[in-house]
Design an enzyme around this catalytic site. Structure first.
Site, mmCIF file in Angstrom:
data_model
loop_
_atom_site.group_PDB
_atom_site.id
_atom_site.type_symbol
_atom_site.label_atom_id
_atom_site.label_comp_id
_atom_site.label_asym_id
_atom_site.label_seq_id
_atom_site.Cartn_x
_atom_site.Cartn_y
_atom_site.Cartn_z
ATOM 1 C CG ASP A 100 -0.221 0.173 2.635
ATOM 2 O OD1 ASP A 100 1.010 -0.123 2.522
ATOM 3 O OD2 ASP A 100 -0.905 0.054 3.731
ATOM 4 C CG HIS A 108 8.634 -0.921 1.508
ATOM 5 N ND1 HIS A 108 8.467 -1.582 2.790
ATOM 6 C CD2 HIS A 108 7.299 -0.869 1.229
ATOM 7 C CE1 HIS A 108 7.280 -1.697 3.200
ATOM 8 N NE2 HIS A 108 6.439 -1.124 2.262
ATOM 9 C CE1 TYR A 121 9.154 1.563 4.836
ATOM 10 C CE2 TYR A 121 7.471 2.085 3.293
ATOM 11 C CZ TYR A 121 7.809 1.580 4.561
ATOM 12 O OH TYR A 121 6.883 1.291 5.373
ATOM 13 N NE ARG A 169 5.086 3.927 12.560
ATOM 14 C CZ ARG A 169 4.108 4.494 12.977
ATOM 15 N NH1 ARG A 169 4.012 5.712 13.897
ATOM 16 N NH2 ARG A 169 2.950 4.204 12.332
#
Length: 441
Positions: free
Chosen positions: A170, A200, A264, A284
């Site tokens: 996504d 990514h 990324y 994170r």
């Protein structure tokens, strides 16, 4: 119109309620007769399922609902498996992030040693779900958006080459949502994009509107100054740590102003910056556990307590509607153009034909038909060859239970400064992943 039976693998995920709300919002496009949840954590799933059952009763009582930890129950009589599993949950993600940071190396969910550790945990889980699907519903398709998608996709290519699985991510969708906003468009679907890379790890080389007008100059002008920072942004990536990632895109863009980068790439091109701006004690994973996880489980418990969604603050994950686009493309042969992770097979002319690349595909009933991308520049090719080798070595290490190959994979990552540091990180990751990785020899 046929009604579909869907199982969500990873029923206890924090993303599940948003995806259920999204599916209910799209019932006119993709009608559902049966919705099942499958997870191997019964207690965790029970909370999410308890709330989702009430949501369904209120919004679509005709849908048959079942939450189970029994594979046969879950995977029998399904048309689609929608998979978002996290093997080891956020507690292991925290270690994926904190162990590399201890050595001054990027600590991130899907990039560098943390992504490799997560990949080693995920391969077995995704293959197991794929095998259940093929055993109990051989005509079903698996729509996999479990991370780390690059390693998982390589594993399914190598270990289950004939399986009906579509690997999708996504992140480009989130970035394209921002691009559309920057351009003043209603939706990202008003753009036709050319994009190539690994998951990514990719670049937009061409973006046009429906009339064929080039939108790249306007986007580049914005990204050069502000990165992908936009007024509203997308619904998925909203925390402070994400804002930095979108702003940093301007520096990533400067390295190659002929393309627009996936965010990324910051972890690979500016690892020193990333480490410098990381909090080794609070990563994170902590942000998610203290934020989204507490919020979603808190809301689910409230819904169960009240036996009603009144006052419920959980929102539709609108940007997950790509899952419906994909299911519709397979079901109705819509020939939707989507970015998927597929074997290269010559789509990128000057790149490894077996590498799993993320490129535009036309999706119909027989699956994806990748578009031809031609030759890519030396800079991207060099980066991609290094990174695809990391991904292949991880899968070989998992399959062969090879310590040597996993050490090589971590050493080869652009985020890691030396083989010595790679070994130190690997040895510590092995210790904490004993319950999840194959025993390496």
């Amino acid at each position: 119109m046929k009604k579909f039976s869907v199982v969500i693998a990873g029923g206890g995920s924090t993303f599940t309620p948003g995806i259920v709300l999204m599916l209910l919002d799209n019932m006119d496009k993709f009608p559902i007769r049966k919705l099942k949840f499958y997870d191997n954590d019964k207690e965790r799933q029970a909370i999410v399922a308890g709330a989702c059952e009430i949501i369904l009763k209120e919004k679509a009582p005709e849908i048959e609902f079942l939450a189970t930890t029994n594979p046969k129950e879950a995977f029998t009589d399904v048309d689609f498996v929608m998979a978002h599993i996290r093997v080891g949950k956020y507690a292991m993600r925290e270690l994926d992030e904190k162990i590399p940071l201890k050595y001054g190396v990027v600590g991130q969910e899907t990039c560098g040693p943390g992504g490799i550790a997560y990949g080693m945990r995920s391969i077995g889980g995704v293959i197991e779900i794929l095998d259940y699907m093929e055993k109990y519903s051989p005509n079903a398709w698996m729509l996999n958006y479990s991370n780390p998608a690059a390693i998982v996709a390589e594993a399914t290519r190598k270990l289950r080459p004939n399986s009906k699985i579509l690997n999708i991510c996504d992140m480009p969708i989130g970035i394209e949502t921002r691009m559309a906003e920057i351009l003043g468009l209603e939706s990202r679907k008003e753009m036709t994009v050319k994009y190539y890379g690994l998951n990514h790890f990719g670049w937009w080389s061409d973006i046009r509107d429906k009339d064929g007008n080039d939108l790249m100059p306007k986007l580049k002008e914005h990204v050069k100054k502000y990165g992908y920072v936009a007024e509203n942004g997308d619904t998925q990536h909203t925390d402070a740590s994400w804002n930095d990632t979108f702003a940093k895109a301007k520096d990533v863009y400067a390295v190659d102003p002929s393309t627009l980068p996936n965010t990324y790439l910051k972890y690979y091109l500016f690892p020193d910056y990333v480490v410098e701006h990381s909090n080794k004690e609070y990563t994170r994973a902590n942000e998610v556990m203290d934020g989204r996880e507490k919020f979603v489980f808190g809301e689910c418990k409230k819904v169960i307590e009240n036996q009603s969604t009144k006052g419920c603050k959980m929102e539709i994950d609108e940007h997950a509607s790509y899952i419906v686009d994909l299911a519709r493309a397979i079901s109705y042969n819509t020939h939707e153009r989507m970015l998927l992770i597929v074997p290269n097979n010559g789509s990128i002319e000057n790149f490894d034909s077996t590498g799993m690349v993320e490129i535009p595909c036309i999706v119909g009933s027989n699956g994806p038909e990748p578009l031809t991308m031609g030759k890519i520049p030396q800079f991207q090719k060099g980066l991609m060859e290094q990174q695809v080798s990391v991904e292949k070595l991880v899968v070989e290490a998992w399959k062969e239970k090879s310590y040597q190959k996993l050490w090589q994979a971590i050493t080869l990552s652009r985020t890691v400064p030396s083989a010595k540091v790679a070994k130190q990180i690997l040895d510590e990751l092995i210790e904490v992943n004993k319950d999840y990785w194959p025993e390496l020899n």
